[in-house]
Motif scaffolding. Sequence first.
Motif, PDB file in Angstrom:
ATOM      1  N   ARG A 104     -23.984 -33.772  -8.834  1.00  0.00           N
ATOM      2  CA  ARG A 104     -22.976 -34.135  -9.831  1.00  0.00           C
ATOM      3  C   ARG A 104     -21.581 -33.760  -9.347  1.00  0.00           C
ATOM      4  O   ARG A 104     -20.629 -34.525  -9.532  1.00  0.00           O
ATOM      5  CB  ARG A 104     -23.286 -33.426 -11.143  1.00  0.00           C
ATOM      6  N   GLU A 105     -21.431 -32.590  -8.748  1.00  0.00           N
ATOM      7  CA  GLU A 105     -20.103 -32.147  -8.324  1.00  0.00           C
ATOM      8  C   GLU A 105     -19.504 -33.084  -7.279  1.00  0.00           C
ATOM      9  O   GLU A 105     -18.324 -33.441  -7.357  1.00  0.00           O
ATOM     10  CB  GLU A 105     -20.193 -30.724  -7.775  1.00  0.00           C
ATOM     11  N   PRO A 112     -14.190 -25.996  -6.173  1.00  0.00           N
ATOM     12  CA  PRO A 112     -15.563 -26.002  -5.654  1.00  0.00           C
ATOM     13  C   PRO A 112     -16.361 -24.833  -6.204  1.00  0.00           C
ATOM     14  O   PRO A 112     -15.802 -23.832  -6.657  1.00  0.00           O
ATOM     15  CB  PRO A 112     -15.355 -25.862  -4.140  1.00  0.00           C
ATOM     16  N   ARG A 113     -17.666 -24.990  -6.185  1.00  0.00           N
ATOM     17  CA  ARG A 113     -18.539 -23.909  -6.634  1.00  0.00           C
ATOM     18  C   ARG A 113     -18.408 -22.707  -5.713  1.00  0.00           C
ATOM     19  O   ARG A 113     -18.099 -22.854  -4.521  1.00  0.00           O
ATOM     20  CB  ARG A 113     -19.999 -24.369  -6.655  1.00  0.00           C
ATOM     21  N   ILE A 114     -18.666 -21.544  -6.257  1.00  0.00           N
ATOM     22  CA  ILE A 114     -18.691 -20.323  -5.471  1.00  0.00           C
ATOM     23  C   ILE A 114     -20.130 -20.083  -5.041  1.00  0.00           C
ATOM     24  O   ILE A 114     -21.030 -19.978  -5.873  1.00  0.00           O
ATOM     25  CB  ILE A 114     -18.168 -19.123  -6.280  1.00  0.00           C
ATOM     26  N   GLU A 123     -13.854 -15.149   2.479  1.00  0.00           N
ATOM     27  CA  GLU A 123     -13.180 -16.163   3.301  1.00  0.00           C
ATOM     28  C   GLU A 123     -13.789 -17.540   3.125  1.00  0.00           C
ATOM     29  O   GLU A 123     -13.092 -18.551   3.243  1.00  0.00           O
ATOM     30  CB  GLU A 123     -13.205 -15.742   4.769  1.00  0.00           C
ATOM     31  N   ARG A 124     -15.097 -17.604   2.854  1.00  0.00           N
ATOM     32  CA  ARG A 124     -15.699 -18.910   2.557  1.00  0.00           C
ATOM     33  C   ARG A 124     -15.113 -19.483   1.278  1.00  0.00           C
ATOM     34  O   ARG A 124     -14.847 -20.685   1.189  1.00  0.00           O
ATOM     35  CB  ARG A 124     -17.224 -18.774   2.432  1.00  0.00           C
ATOM     36  N   VAL A 125     -14.901 -18.624   0.293  1.00  0.00           N
ATOM     37  CA  VAL A 125     -14.290 -19.074  -0.955  1.00  0.00           C
ATOM     38  C   VAL A 125     -12.880 -19.586  -0.691  1.00  0.00           C
ATOM     39  O   VAL A 125     -12.484 -20.653  -1.171  1.00  0.00           O
ATOM     40  CB  VAL A 125     -14.280 -17.927  -1.988  1.00  0.00           C
TER      41      VAL A 125
END
Length: 689
Positions: free
Chosen positions: A412-413, A567-569, A626-628
Amino acid sequence: MQDASASARPEAARPEARHPDLLGDGLDGFAPVAERLATLRAALADLGRVGDATAARGALRLSAQLDALEPSVTFIGQVKAGKTSLINAMLGWPDLLPADVNPWTSVVTSLHLAPAPQTRAGEARFRFFDREEWARLVEKGGRLGELASRAGAEDDLDKVRRQVERMREKSQGRLGRRFELLLGQEHRYSAFDLGLVERYVCLGDDFDDEEDGADARFEAAGRFADITKSADLQVDHAAMPMRLCLRDTPGVNDTFLMREQITIGAIRDSRLCVLVLSAHQALSSVDMALIRLIATVKARDVVIFVNRIDELSDPVPQVAEIRASIRATLKAQNGPVDAPILFGSAVWAAHALSGTLPDLPEGSRRALQRLARERFQGGEDPQTQLRGVWDMSGLPALYRTIAERLNDGAGREVLDRIARSTANLARSIGAAQGTALPAGARPTVDRATLEAQIAAIAHRAEEALARVIDREQTEFRTRLERSHRSFLDRATAALIAHLETQGEGTVWTYEPTGLRMLLRSACQLFGTRMQAAARGVLDELARDIAAVYRNALGLDGAFTVEAPDPPRIGPPVDIARTIALDVKGSWWRRWWTRRRGHGAFAADFHAMIRDETLPILDALRHDHAERVRADLMATLAGFVDDQREIVEALTRKDEVAPDALDVALRRQARQDRLQAIESAMTTMLKEAA
């Protein structure tokens, strides 16, 4: 990278299932996602036709993003729980992957499924450990070697080193001079079969040196298994309505804790996690590592599948007992208590697909009959009703649950993001089209000016987002360090209290659950605050850009631009890493008995647990954070890139001559179609919400 020679490539394997149509009972759950995909593809094709060359390029780019959509599902579980057999049955291809894999195997196998007219095995890629990863295993004994070293467990450390040395010698014996050359490389094939896969993911026996047997040994089962890190297999599948990746992971309870790290990485890269348990040992004490893993993932993103119910003597009451036991264990261990729990049998599924129900073992047949009497209330013998057996295998329910989760989550995202981009592009081009006036009466739209305005707004937004991220990361690190200090102080205080009341003769242990809960709470708060702050920056960016378009094109205040969702975490799966306090083995007792005096106990314990848990903190405050940051900045940059394409499209619109009625009519038709595309995207987003 190496490509296998053409002569070494096998013919594409064909499925042995005689009743692949059974897959329709389950894969139908993907229909909502597939329908949204089809709607988006049609809208983008329309946009490419009715827009100019720039709009067509934008539509093509968004179509490529649709083509790349491949939600991934990671299967984790106990060794011998039947993960691979379950995945084979889910594909309708019972013998696609080797199910009887040596428990030492550490390979993550990713099956990339794509819709196709017929089912066939496609390309295969096998990656090997690099030199650094292999050196860490050989020199330190992997994570368990590091743990034993910090704990001062010399006997256990020596044992680990002997096992590693034996594995290294066997690997070099199998591969000879190729061993060093293969590290860090990969092998690719244009097709694969069971024999090929077995060379890379199944550990075979030692190979005898024969005079002319080099080529045969090179092809033997298990040849590369010691050094293979991952396998990627492309499968064209007639029953699949969309692309999907099923990721089979090794069991987590291995000697060196290497598989734990590999599985952690696989979960991090997937949105959905399926925990496969054996009905005979569902969530036994040896699998607390599994609970730690799934506890870091949102309950909505976890599915529990209890396999091998065909081996239960009376599945109806036993299933209820197992479900209650799992719920109680998850609650006691702070696991995802709301995760769905499904029951089934890959064996039943495989026999239904293959049309070999009469060949079921006697015990399995009795279990099937007892479950059928309960489920079908004494109806016709399910062995003559393949769909009934397929339903009792649990696979349709598993596929529908996966589809439901993907439709509400990762799928869905991505679709929402592409729908918003499509709506923005159609809306902006349509707005410019609607302002088309005779030459000299139309507002002047200067591309350089418009691009400069967009660039200035984007720069401000990037700086604002960077400030937000820096602020939240600083607070996140502070919370993590505070939680860490608090845990160490409490644990050390508890140790001293034990020594004062029980003395040094009674072995003391301490559960690290409290630390993990504190770290998980810090990560959840960090994620919530980051998404909220980022949403504010992105909404403001969209409003400012919409204002630029309104001013440039003379539009009214009703014109808007849809901001992208943050974006999702991803889950903080590093919290699940095994640490010294998780290991209740004999070495802990030896660590205890070698200390003398309260001061030595307290100082040594504090230092060991601090050093054991610092890598988790480092992974959270650096890698996770850092990915976030990277995901948020990429979302903003992608949105700005969309606007640059829109600017180019807006500034290339032709003016309409006063007497060019046919051109005006064609323009009106384009305008109507653009509005229809925008409306369709808006409706899709509302329905999804």
